[in-house]
Write an enzyme that holds these catalytic residues in place. Sequence first.
Site, mmCIF file in Angstrom:
data_model
loop_
_atom_site.group_PDB
_atom_site.id
_atom_site.type_symbol
_atom_site.label_atom_id
_atom_site.label_comp_id
_atom_site.label_asym_id
_atom_site.label_seq_id
_atom_site.Cartn_x
_atom_site.Cartn_y
_atom_site.Cartn_z
ATOM 1 N N ASP A 175 51.986 77.766 42.911
ATOM 2 C CA ASP A 175 50.863 78.524 42.356
ATOM 3 C C ASP A 175 51.382 79.235 41.111
ATOM 4 O O ASP A 175 52.421 79.894 41.172
ATOM 5 C CB ASP A 175 50.350 79.551 43.391
ATOM 6 N N PRO A 208 41.181 75.940 42.324
ATOM 7 C CA PRO A 208 39.834 75.774 41.771
ATOM 8 C C PRO A 208 39.820 74.667 40.715
ATOM 9 O O PRO A 208 40.879 74.310 40.182
ATOM 10 C CB PRO A 208 39.549 77.126 41.124
ATOM 11 N N ARG A 236 37.987 70.610 45.260
ATOM 12 C CA ARG A 236 36.972 70.027 44.382
ATOM 13 C C ARG A 236 37.381 68.590 44.080
ATOM 14 O O ARG A 236 38.555 68.303 43.827
ATOM 15 C CB ARG A 236 36.845 70.811 43.069
ATOM 16 N N ASP A 260 37.348 66.164 51.627
ATOM 17 C CA ASP A 260 36.069 66.809 51.935
ATOM 18 C C ASP A 260 35.225 66.893 50.669
ATOM 19 O O ASP A 260 34.104 67.390 50.704
ATOM 20 C CB ASP A 260 36.312 68.219 52.506
ATOM 21 N N GLU A 265 30.512 63.504 43.773
ATOM 22 C CA GLU A 265 29.731 63.818 44.980
ATOM 23 C C GLU A 265 28.328 64.331 44.681
ATOM 24 O O GLU A 265 27.443 64.221 45.526
ATOM 25 C CB GLU A 265 30.477 64.825 45.855
ATOM 26 N N HIS A 297 31.797 67.395 52.180
ATOM 27 C CA HIS A 297 31.828 68.798 51.729
ATOM 28 C C HIS A 297 31.325 69.735 52.828
ATOM 29 O O HIS A 297 30.367 70.483 52.637
ATOM 30 C CB HIS A 297 31.008 68.968 50.447
HETATM 31 P P1 NAD Z 1 41.212 81.453 45.148
HETATM 32 O O1 NAD Z 1 40.687 81.779 43.804
HETATM 33 O O2 NAD Z 1 41.364 82.541 46.158
HETATM 34 O O3 NAD Z 1 42.633 80.751 44.988
HETATM 35 C C1 NAD Z 1 42.907 79.723 44.086
HETATM 36 C C2 NAD Z 1 44.398 79.758 43.802
HETATM 37 O O4 NAD Z 1 44.698 78.626 42.974
HETATM 38 C C3 NAD Z 1 44.847 81.019 43.036
HETATM 39 O O5 NAD Z 1 45.928 81.628 43.714
HETATM 40 C C4 NAD Z 1 45.276 80.470 41.675
HETATM 41 O O6 NAD Z 1 46.362 81.200 41.106
HETATM 42 C C5 NAD Z 1 45.691 79.062 42.048
HETATM 43 N N1 NAD Z 1 45.757 78.139 40.929
HETATM 44 C C6 NAD Z 1 45.055 78.152 39.764
HETATM 45 N N2 NAD Z 1 45.448 77.124 38.982
HETATM 46 C C7 NAD Z 1 46.429 76.474 39.666
HETATM 47 C C8 NAD Z 1 47.214 75.323 39.390
HETATM 48 N N3 NAD Z 1 47.088 74.661 38.225
HETATM 49 N N4 NAD Z 1 48.099 74.928 40.314
HETATM 50 C C9 NAD Z 1 48.241 75.590 41.488
HETATM 51 N N5 NAD Z 1 47.525 76.680 41.809
HETATM 52 C C10 NAD Z 1 46.611 77.101 40.899
HETATM 53 O O7 NAD Z 1 40.284 80.290 45.701
HETATM 54 P P2 NAD Z 1 40.001 79.916 47.224
HETATM 55 O O8 NAD Z 1 38.923 80.796 47.747
HETATM 56 O O9 NAD Z 1 41.276 79.816 47.961
HETATM 57 O O10 NAD Z 1 39.341 78.464 47.039
HETATM 58 C C11 NAD Z 1 40.120 77.331 46.692
HETATM 59 C C12 NAD Z 1 39.206 76.164 46.416
HETATM 60 O O11 NAD Z 1 38.489 75.792 47.579
HETATM 61 C C13 NAD Z 1 38.142 76.462 45.360
HETATM 62 O O12 NAD Z 1 38.312 75.522 44.349
HETATM 63 C C14 NAD Z 1 36.843 76.167 45.979
HETATM 64 O O13 NAD Z 1 36.067 75.416 45.077
HETATM 65 C C15 NAD Z 1 37.220 75.335 47.185
HETATM 66 N N6 NAD Z 1 36.278 75.537 48.293
HETATM 67 C C16 NAD Z 1 35.879 74.458 49.017
HETATM 68 C C17 NAD Z 1 34.996 74.627 50.080
HETATM 69 C C18 NAD Z 1 34.545 73.483 50.935
HETATM 70 O O14 NAD Z 1 33.532 73.610 51.621
HETATM 71 N N7 NAD Z 1 35.248 72.365 50.967
HETATM 72 C C19 NAD Z 1 34.515 75.896 50.374
HETATM 73 C C20 NAD Z 1 34.971 76.981 49.621
HETATM 74 C C21 NAD Z 1 35.847 76.785 48.576
#
Ligand code: NAD
Length: 332
Positions: A175, A208, A236, A260, A265, A297
């Site tokens: 991260d 993200p 995503r 997922d 999608e 999803h």
């Molecule tokens: P968050 O913002 O809490 O955490 C994201 C982390 O990614 C942060 O710590 C950030 O520093 C890190 N990051 C940014 N760029 C990076 C890179 N290039 N390499 C590695 N790490 C990097 O987000 P979260 O709440 O943990 O959500 C994560 C993802 O899950 C989101 O993209 C969201 O779209 C997805 N999500 C999916 C579902 C689903 O139903 N499948 C539901 C909710 C969220």
Amino acid sequence: MLEVAVYDTMPYDREFLTAAPGADRIHWRFHEFRLSAETASTARGAAAVCVFVNDTVDAACARQLAALGVRLVALRCAGYNNVDVKAARAAGLHVTRVPAYSPHAVAEHAVALLLALNRRLHRAYNRVRELNFSLNGLVGETLAGKTVGVVGTGRIGKIAAQIFRGFDTEVFAYDPSPSPEWASQHRVRYVDLPGLLAASDIISLHVPLLPETKHLINARTLAQMKRGVILINTSRGKLIDTRALIQALKSGHIGGVALDVYEEEERIFFQDLSGQVLQDDVLSRLLTFPNVLITAHQGFLTREGLSEIARVTVENLLRLERGEAFLEGTKL
Ligand code: NAD
């Protein structure tokens, strides 16, 4: 009464939104179709629109909403790559989201996908229903002792890493904004991305979608992974170059993939297309691999997740009506 137009509505959205505290003070207009520039005129008379991951609020849509008198775009999800926030703000709209409704739900789904794929549950389930009790082809791997690479240690990635640690795996993380205290508490080791890709038997994505993370997993990064790696994506779809993934699956370099989310999608997920001819050739090809498991999803889809999404969304809608500040951390 506050008028709210809800788009891409599923029966569970209606159930949970209308059951949230204060929901009876809102006049709900539930639409099953999605919000986009083409459908924005249906928001006429609404003070707010409530959208999900596959609605598209681009600049044209935002301008139309503002012209119709809409004041708030309330996302009932965490990710907001489908909303042009800058354009929405420029048009005078507020934008809110639900940043952390149940990070456990998504992390648990990532683990569920891994366990199902690794122990071939998706195949075993179908076999047993057909009274085929043969075990041939169902050999999995013991997770204990394996190395799991967690890419992104935000809210969801941290919980996923902690669950993986519970399987007696070694967890590597990458991260750009690491959490060293958390890592030492849970014995997670931060490494750089190439180091994580090269060392991991299992890789789970929790980042993200940003311009710099689009196709984070591509032909080059796939080649850096161990032969036989299992890749999990609950974040995503566009984090993965799906065509490159298919090549890596065909060559046998990738041992298994659980998704997922899928790059394209928007046109497919959340709909029952079972009576139709699937037009997406890339997804069709993915679905032919025995070592690919796809869900549409559903990582967020727990009762707890839906209740929290509804609670935060309704509270923000009521605050809009009262002219109060939105809940902390929800305004974009
Ligand atoms: P968050 O913002 O809490 O955490 C994201 C982390 O990614 C942060 O710590 C950030 O520093 C890190 N990051 C940014 N760029 C990076 C890179 N290039 N390499 C590695 N790490 C990097 O987000 P979260 O709440 O943990 O959500 C994560 C993802 O899950 C989101 O993209 C969201 O779209 C997805 N999500 C999916 C579902 C689903 O139903 N499948 C539901 C909710 C969220």
